[in-house]
Scaffold this motif. Structure first.
Motif, mmCIF file in Angstrom:
data_model
loop_
_atom_site.group_PDB
_atom_site.id
_atom_site.type_symbol
_atom_site.label_atom_id
_atom_site.label_comp_id
_atom_site.label_asym_id
_atom_site.label_seq_id
_atom_site.Cartn_x
_atom_site.Cartn_y
_atom_site.Cartn_z
ATOM 1 N N VAL A 5 0.862 -1.182 0.000
ATOM 2 C CA VAL A 5 0.000 0.000 0.000
ATOM 3 C C VAL A 5 0.893 1.224 0.000
ATOM 4 O O VAL A 5 2.089 1.157 0.303
ATOM 5 N N GLU A 6 0.309 2.359 -0.340
ATOM 6 C CA GLU A 6 1.065 3.608 -0.242
ATOM 7 C C GLU A 6 0.984 4.133 1.180
ATOM 8 O O GLU A 6 -0.115 4.312 1.726
ATOM 9 N N ILE A 7 2.157 4.367 1.763
ATOM 10 C CA ILE A 7 2.249 4.963 3.097
ATOM 11 C C ILE A 7 2.823 6.365 2.931
ATOM 12 O O ILE A 7 3.862 6.551 2.300
ATOM 13 N N ASN A 8 2.143 7.349 3.487
ATOM 14 C CA ASN A 8 2.642 8.725 3.470
ATOM 15 C C ASN A 8 3.342 8.999 4.797
ATOM 16 O O ASN A 8 2.703 8.995 5.855
ATOM 17 N N PHE A 9 4.655 9.207 4.736
ATOM 18 C CA PHE A 9 5.435 9.533 5.927
ATOM 19 C C PHE A 9 5.596 11.048 5.988
ATOM 20 O O PHE A 9 6.299 11.645 5.171
ATOM 21 N N LEU A 56 -9.433 9.666 6.082
ATOM 22 C CA LEU A 56 -9.769 9.333 4.692
ATOM 23 C C LEU A 56 -9.533 7.858 4.384
ATOM 24 O O LEU A 56 -9.877 7.379 3.303
ATOM 25 N N GLY A 57 -8.937 7.141 5.337
ATOM 26 C CA GLY A 57 -8.642 5.734 5.141
ATOM 27 C C GLY A 57 -7.245 5.463 4.648
ATOM 28 O O GLY A 57 -6.921 4.332 4.270
ATOM 29 N N LEU A 58 -6.368 6.492 4.643
ATOM 30 C CA LEU A 58 -5.007 6.348 4.142
ATOM 31 C C LEU A 58 -4.081 5.837 5.242
ATOM 32 O O LEU A 58 -4.343 6.020 6.439
ATOM 33 N N THR A 59 -3.002 5.192 4.828
ATOM 34 C CA THR A 59 -1.999 4.678 5.760
ATOM 35 C C THR A 59 -0.958 5.759 5.992
ATOM 36 O O THR A 59 -0.422 6.337 5.042
ATOM 37 N N GLN A 60 -0.657 6.038 7.261
ATOM 38 C CA GLN A 60 0.124 7.214 7.609
ATOM 39 C C GLN A 60 1.314 6.853 8.492
ATOM 40 O O GLN A 60 1.187 6.093 9.458
ATOM 41 N N GLY A 61 2.471 7.402 8.152
ATOM 42 C CA GLY A 61 3.650 7.302 8.999
ATOM 43 C C GLY A 61 4.212 8.685 9.265
ATOM 44 O O GLY A 61 3.637 9.708 8.866
ATOM 45 N N PHE A 62 5.353 8.733 9.949
ATOM 46 C CA PHE A 62 5.969 10.031 10.265
ATOM 47 C C PHE A 62 7.463 9.858 10.459
ATOM 48 O O PHE A 62 7.967 8.758 10.692
ATOM 49 N N PHE A 63 8.180 10.978 10.349
ATOM 50 C CA PHE A 63 9.599 11.054 10.689
ATOM 51 C C PHE A 63 9.790 12.105 11.767
ATOM 52 O O PHE A 63 9.085 13.125 11.811
ATOM 53 N N LEU A 172 3.891 6.596 -12.362
ATOM 54 C CA LEU A 172 2.592 6.238 -12.912
ATOM 55 C C LEU A 172 2.445 4.727 -12.885
ATOM 56 O O LEU A 172 3.386 3.992 -13.208
ATOM 57 N N CYS A 173 1.269 4.240 -12.482
ATOM 58 C CA CYS A 173 1.053 2.805 -12.353
ATOM 59 C C CYS A 173 -0.444 2.530 -12.384
ATOM 60 O O CYS A 173 -1.268 3.423 -12.124
ATOM 61 N N SER A 174 -0.818 1.311 -12.697
ATOM 62 C CA SER A 174 -2.234 0.949 -12.669
ATOM 63 C C SER A 174 -2.745 0.804 -11.242
ATOM 64 O O SER A 174 -3.925 0.990 -10.961
ATOM 65 N N GLY A 175 -1.857 0.483 -10.320
ATOM 66 C CA GLY A 175 -2.136 0.391 -8.889
ATOM 67 C C GLY A 175 -0.819 0.429 -8.158
ATOM 68 O O GLY A 175 0.236 0.105 -8.733
ATOM 69 N N HIS A 176 -0.818 0.819 -6.900
ATOM 70 C CA HIS A 176 0.442 0.994 -6.185
ATOM 71 C C HIS A 176 1.261 -0.287 -6.145
ATOM 72 O O HIS A 176 2.496 -0.249 -6.119
ATOM 73 N N GLU A 177 0.586 -1.432 -6.160
ATOM 74 C CA GLU A 177 1.284 -2.709 -6.063
ATOM 75 C C GLU A 177 1.776 -3.220 -7.415
ATOM 76 O O GLU A 177 2.485 -4.233 -7.491
ATOM 77 N N ALA A 178 1.419 -2.537 -8.491
ATOM 78 C CA ALA A 178 1.781 -2.964 -9.845
ATOM 79 C C ALA A 178 3.078 -2.294 -10.302
ATOM 80 O O ALA A 178 3.445 -1.228 -9.806
ATOM 81 N N PRO A 179 3.789 -2.887 -11.261
ATOM 82 C CA PRO A 179 4.964 -2.216 -11.819
ATOM 83 C C PRO A 179 4.588 -0.856 -12.398
ATOM 84 O O PRO A 179 3.497 -0.685 -12.947
ATOM 85 N N PRO A 297 -9.453 4.623 -0.422
ATOM 86 C CA PRO A 297 -9.651 3.167 -0.375
ATOM 87 C C PRO A 297 -11.111 2.734 -0.412
ATOM 88 O O PRO A 297 -11.410 1.612 -0.803
ATOM 89 N N ASP A 298 -12.033 3.627 -0.050
ATOM 90 C CA ASP A 298 -13.436 3.198 0.009
ATOM 91 C C ASP A 298 -14.047 2.988 -1.369
ATOM 92 O O ASP A 298 -14.758 2.008 -1.607
#
Length: 422
Positions: A5-9, A56-63, A172-179, A297-298
């Motif tokens: 998944v995409e994590i925003n730090f 919003l349902g997003l995965t979140q990290g921090f530094f 650019l990708c069709s989905g975050h998990e795709a090449p 994600p919804d």
């Protein structure tokens, strides 16, 4: 099986946040030089943005903020906070690591030959106040992404070639998990302002990340955009999934770029904002493109997490309302208040580094939850200075407060290793 998944730090805005006007070519930074900054308010605004994105349902990290003032760096110049020239002292105090988009360039595992997520810490050599960030940033990246089965963390490109990280990189990708198709944006000339991203640095990162050359594009940022104050590409363009959202004047050779994108990634949706609807000046001052373009994600639709300045600009907001009312991929607008960061030249996208990874492979201490953000807010309210004027930076007591405030947050998050690693 791991789930990518995409994590925003997000970079937590440090207790030394001040307006010293150190960033040449950054209009907001120059405009507000010498003004009073409010570190406590700034950090709380940053936490509120993180909570908003979690909602919003997003995965979140921090530094974490870096150790400031950087007394070792000052000592290497034969100075300390009392004796240093004002601009050097201010550079030693800079809280600019809060803009995590400049922490590193990230290539997700599906793009690399070895199947690992690669991160190369940015050298930030163009600006003195940022050039000494990378050792502290590297220490955090190596801790956050320590699992070498999934991650490879690289030292910076040699300083002869300027590298400013993800702010000059799109995928650019069709989905975050795709090449994906990775796009590196470099600068050549900015008129009165320096071009911060060198082509050779971008090429070096592509090689270090073991990317397939057929799935990489190197393109030049518009000289006009740099001269107008677009010091990074992410001030005039942003990508997410198959969508590229860019100003008409973002790139030096847009037709060639868009043709190459269409050839290498036919699914791409390119949304170009005409200059006669949103001028380059309005785009830069409102930070319209320095938004987080995210997939919700919804329902799988896309939203723009924008600074409130974009809503306050009549031309920009009129265009955005027309955009989301249409049948395009961007369907929702989410204004957030990050005015303290904006006043120093960084919007919502500047504050975050995007990493596509399985969250279970990341050090959990850097992952955000609502409860953790509440606890962090309490530490910040208690310890961060309420305000800082540039003239105060000579005050040894302020330096002590800033350092003890950071230590309190490290203790809360059980990150004492960062003290010894710096």
């Amino acid at each position: 099986m791991s789930k990518l998944v995409e994590i925003n730090f997000d970079g937590i805005i440090g207790p030394s946040h001040n307006y010293a006007g150190l960033s040449r070519g950054n209009i907001a930074s120059s405009k507000n030089a010498g003004e009073t900054a409010f570190p406590r308010e700034a950090a709380l605004q940053g936490l509120a943005k993180m909570r908003h994105n979690i909602d919003l349902g997003l995965t979140q990290g921090f530094f974490m903020p870096l150790d400031r003032p950087n007394t070792d760096w000052l000592a290497s110049l034969g100075a300390d906070i009392a004796s240093a020239d004002p601009h050097v002292r201010a550079a030693g105090y800079s809280a600019s690591s809060m803009w995590a988009a400049n922490a590193a360039t990230v290539s997700p595992a599906p793009d690399s030959v070895d199947g690992k997520c690669h991160l190369t810490v940015a050298n930030l050599r163009t600006m003195p106040h940022r050039s000494h960030e990378w050792p502290g940033t590297l220490a955090q990246l190596r801790l956050t992404f320590a699992d070498d089965r999934h991650f490879a963390v690289h030292e910076p490109v040699p300083a002869a070639f300027g590298d400013e990280g993800a702010a000059n990189h799109m995928r650019l990708c069709s989905g975050h998990e795709a090449p994906g198709l990775e796009i590196f944006v470099y600068g050549e000339s900015g008129g009165p302002f320096p071009a911060r991203q060198h082509l050779e640095a971008s090429k070096a990162v592509g090689r270090l990340h073991q990317l397939d050359p057929a799935q990489v594009i190197y393109t030049q940022q518009s000289n006009t955009a740099i001269a107008a104050g677009a010091f990074h590409n992410d001030v005039v363009a942003v990508a997410n999934g198959p969508v590229l959202f860019a100003h008409e004047q973002a790139f030096e050779q847009p037709d060639e770029l868009y043709s190459e994108i269409s050839e290498k990634f036919p699914e791409a949706e390119i949304v170009t904002v005409p200059a006669d609807k949103v001028s380059l000046a309005d785009a830069i001052t409102s930070y319209l493109f320095n938004a987080q373009l995210v997939t919700l994600p919804d329902d799988g639709g896309m939203a723009l997490v924008l600074p409130t300045e974009a809503r306050d600009n009549a031309a920009v907001w009129r265009y955005l309302e027309e955009l989301v009312a249409g049948n395009g991929p961007i369907r929702k607008l989410c204004p957030v208040d990050v005015r303290q960061s904006m006043a120093n030249g960084g919007g919502p996208a500047c504050l975050r580094l995007r990493v596509v990874a399985d969250p279970t492979t990341v050090d959990d201490r850097f992952m955000a939850t609502p409860d953790k953000l509440v606890a962090m807010a309490a530490v910040i309210k208690k310890n961060w200075p309420e305000s800082i004027r540039p003239a105060q930076l000579r005050d040894a007591k302020l330096a002590e407060q800033i350092q003890s405030a950071r230590l309190a947050l490290l203790e809360l998050c059980d990150l004492s290793e960062l003290v010894s690693s710096e």
